[in-house]
Design a protein around this motif. Structure first.
Motif, PDB file in Angstrom:
ATOM      1  N   PRO A 141      42.223  26.886  47.464  1.00 52.36           N
ATOM      2  CA  PRO A 141      40.825  26.794  47.018  1.00 52.36           C
ATOM      3  C   PRO A 141      40.298  28.036  46.304  1.00 52.36           C
ATOM      4  O   PRO A 141      39.510  27.934  45.371  1.00 52.36           O
ATOM      5  CB  PRO A 141      40.070  26.534  48.325  1.00 52.36           C
ATOM      6  CG  PRO A 141      41.051  25.816  49.174  1.00 52.36           C
ATOM      7  CD  PRO A 141      42.371  26.443  48.861  1.00 52.36           C
ATOM      8  N   GLU A 142      40.722  29.229  46.735  1.00 54.15           N
ATOM      9  CA  GLU A 142      40.223  30.440  46.095  1.00 54.15           C
ATOM     10  C   GLU A 142      40.585  30.476  44.614  1.00 54.15           C
ATOM     11  O   GLU A 142      39.884  31.087  43.815  1.00 54.15           O
ATOM     12  CB  GLU A 142      40.792  31.679  46.801  1.00 54.15           C
ATOM     13  CG  GLU A 142      40.286  32.976  46.191  1.00 54.15           C
ATOM     14  CD  GLU A 142      40.467  34.172  47.105  1.00 54.15           C
ATOM     15  OE1 GLU A 142      40.410  35.295  46.594  1.00 54.15           O
ATOM     16  OE2 GLU A 142      40.648  33.971  48.321  1.00 54.15           O
TER      17      GLU A 142
ATOM     18  N   ARG B 192      38.869  26.407  42.862  1.00 54.54           N
ATOM     19  CA  ARG B 192      37.487  25.951  42.885  1.00 54.54           C
ATOM     20  C   ARG B 192      36.852  26.221  41.523  1.00 54.54           C
ATOM     21  O   ARG B 192      37.363  27.043  40.734  1.00 54.54           O
ATOM     22  CB  ARG B 192      36.722  26.631  44.017  1.00 54.54           C
ATOM     23  CG  ARG B 192      36.646  28.126  43.918  1.00 54.54           C
ATOM     24  CD  ARG B 192      35.798  28.718  45.046  1.00 54.54           C
ATOM     25  NE  ARG B 192      35.674  30.148  44.905  1.00 54.54           N
ATOM     26  CZ  ARG B 192      36.168  31.024  45.779  1.00 54.54           C
ATOM     27  NH1 ARG B 192      36.802  30.599  46.850  1.00 54.54           N
ATOM     28  NH2 ARG B 192      36.009  32.324  45.578  1.00 54.54           N
TER      29      ARG B 192
END
Length: 475
Positions: A133-134, A137
């Motif tokens: 996700p880092e 996103r």
């Protein structure tokens, strides 16, 4: 003669055991309609045959129609299988991930990814989802737009320009692999990328092959190729550790740096083997399906001039806002590509990737039928993507289907859904849009092969790779 009869008796006894074990898997009460097929191999040959003919969806759609049911049973690759069809089946699968169902991978995959023996592949996938996700996103993707556009511009300048005819699929694979190497490992050198690309293609072929590990088989070649790539990755990891310690590399430089510095809830760091295998798996997931989608994008744009014109008009309106020279695309430009994205979604509707497989954690009921614990559960996107109930005239290419509120929930599922929705869907969207932008602003094109068969291995792949004639736009 006695030996002959003893051997015959043994053979009959052995076959009877096989048949009994096969039938026992399908003797649970209230199973869905369907066929268990031949002992062990079940209906696998029929599925493969329809794939070789270019119509694997026929296997699933024919049975859905035959049994008039939203779920049917079959036996594929030596596994009892329940196939869930329709929007209700998709909703059930996506809503019950890690409750009733869990991810499942064939045992032979562990031969390609040996860290899976030490730590279950499912555990690795779960951990990977906490890492991604880092980098995936929206606020992270915004930073990648210029990088993607730079890599795409370099790719088209070196591989497409000044060519009369190109074959799209291998070029798309080259583009997506180079982009993944840049984003995941900060590798920019074309020679280094090429050194990894050839064995990497062998790895992908082995994952999607008959699981026989003998010299010369795709699986055996994949294992050897994975070992070669792993050795290369160990050298990269060692150098990156040194660079991080000396302040020559950034902790947020790429996914590799993040993996080296991230620890789990117990404070433990990932081993080098786990990192190497995770990078290898990431490259695979970010490569083959997106490459095939890019090839099909070109195929449909070449076949449908009015769709090409719609995409070209939108992309040139964006291009004309850029300053003369080398001003790169930005995030706002991506948000303006509405028609182009709808066209890509229509490609993904007509050419979805291979069925995903889950395993029943415990027995459950669906649509009035019982699915036993341990059974494999398939969902097939074509059961909704090509269903006229959800998409009128389903074989017609029509980007307007995605205007307004778009398709009904759980009917358009190219990236899955729920907890197991593909975490890289934003990455793939950006990749395909920037590929399309750089393509149409440079060229008009037509198909070099009028009728090209679609093969499935198991995802859809154009048989000839979509060869096209290029017609550069005049300045």
């Amino acid at each position: 003669m006695e030996i002959f009869y003893l051997n015959l008796l043994f053979a009959v006894f052995f076959i009877s055991i096989i048949v009994h074990k096969h039938r026992s898997k399908f003797k649970h009460p209230n199973l869905p309609p369907g066929s268990s097929g031949l002992p062990y191999i079940g209906e696998t040959l029929e599925l493969l045959l329809t794939g070789w003919k270019g119509h694997p969806q026929k296997f699933f759609l024919d049975r859905k129609a035959k049994y008039a049911s939203e779920v049917f049973k079959t036996n594929l690759f030596c596994q009892p299988v329940a196939v869930l069809c329709g929007a209700a089946g998709n909703k059930f699968l996506f809503s019950n991930e890690n409750k009733v169902l869990k991810a499942w991978y064939p045992d032979f995959v562990c031969k390609i990814f040996p860290s899976s023996v030490q730590r279950s592949l499912i555990e690795q996938v779960d951990r990977l989802r906490t890492l991604l996700p880092e980098f995936l996103r929206p606020d992270a993707l915004k930073r990648y737009v210029g990088i993607f556009d730079t890599v795409a511009g370099r790719h088209f300048a070196s591989e497409w320009e000044n060519k009369e005819v190109v074959v799209v699929f291998p070029l798309a694979k080259s583009f997506t692999f180079g982009l993944a190497c840049s984003l995941f490992l900060s590798i920019e050198d074309p020679d280094h990328i090429a050194k990894l690309a050839s064995p990497f293609n062998l790895v992908v072929s082995g994952i999607f092959s008959i699981p026989i590990d003998l010299p010369g088989t795709p699986l055996n070649r994949a294992i050897k190729a994975a070992n070669f790539i792993r050795t290369e990755l160990f050298a990269i990891i060692k150098q990156r550790k040194k660079d991080l310690a000396e302040g020559k590399a950034s902790p947020k430089q790429d996914i590799l740096s993040h993996m080296l510095l991230a620890c789990d809830e117990k404070g433990a760091f990932m081993s080098e083997l786990n990192i190497a295998d995770t990078i290898l798996a990431l490259l695979a997931s970010a490569h083959e399906s997106t490459s095939a989608a890019c090839a099909f994008i070109v195929k449909y744009l070449a076949e449908l001039p009015h769709i090409y014109e719609g995409v070209y008009k939108e992309q040139m309106e964006i291009s004309e806002t850029k300053a003369p020279g080398d001003e790169l695309l930005n995030w706002n430009d991506i948000q303006k590509m509405r028609y182009s994205w709808n066209a890509i979604r229509e490609v993904l509707r007509l050419c979805p990737t291979f069925p995903n497989v889950r395993e029943a954690i415990h027995g459950f009921d669906f649509n009035g039928f019982s699915i036993p614990k341990g059974w494999k559960v398939y969902w097939n996107a074509n059961s909704t993507h090509r269903n006229p109930e959800y998409f009128p005239e389903p074989e017609r290419f029509d980007p307007s289907r995605f205007e307004g509120t778009g398709p009904a929930p759980y009917t358009f599922v190219p990236f899955g859904g729920g907890p197991m929705m593909c975490p890289g869907q934003g990455f793939a969207r950006l990749e395909m849009l920037i590929f399309m932008h750089n393509l149409v602003k440079r060229f008009k094109f037509d198909k070099f092969v009028a009728e090209e068969k679609v093969m499935f291995s198991p995802m859809p792949i154009p048989e000839k790779g979509v060869p096209i004639r290029l017609f550069p736009h005049r300045p």
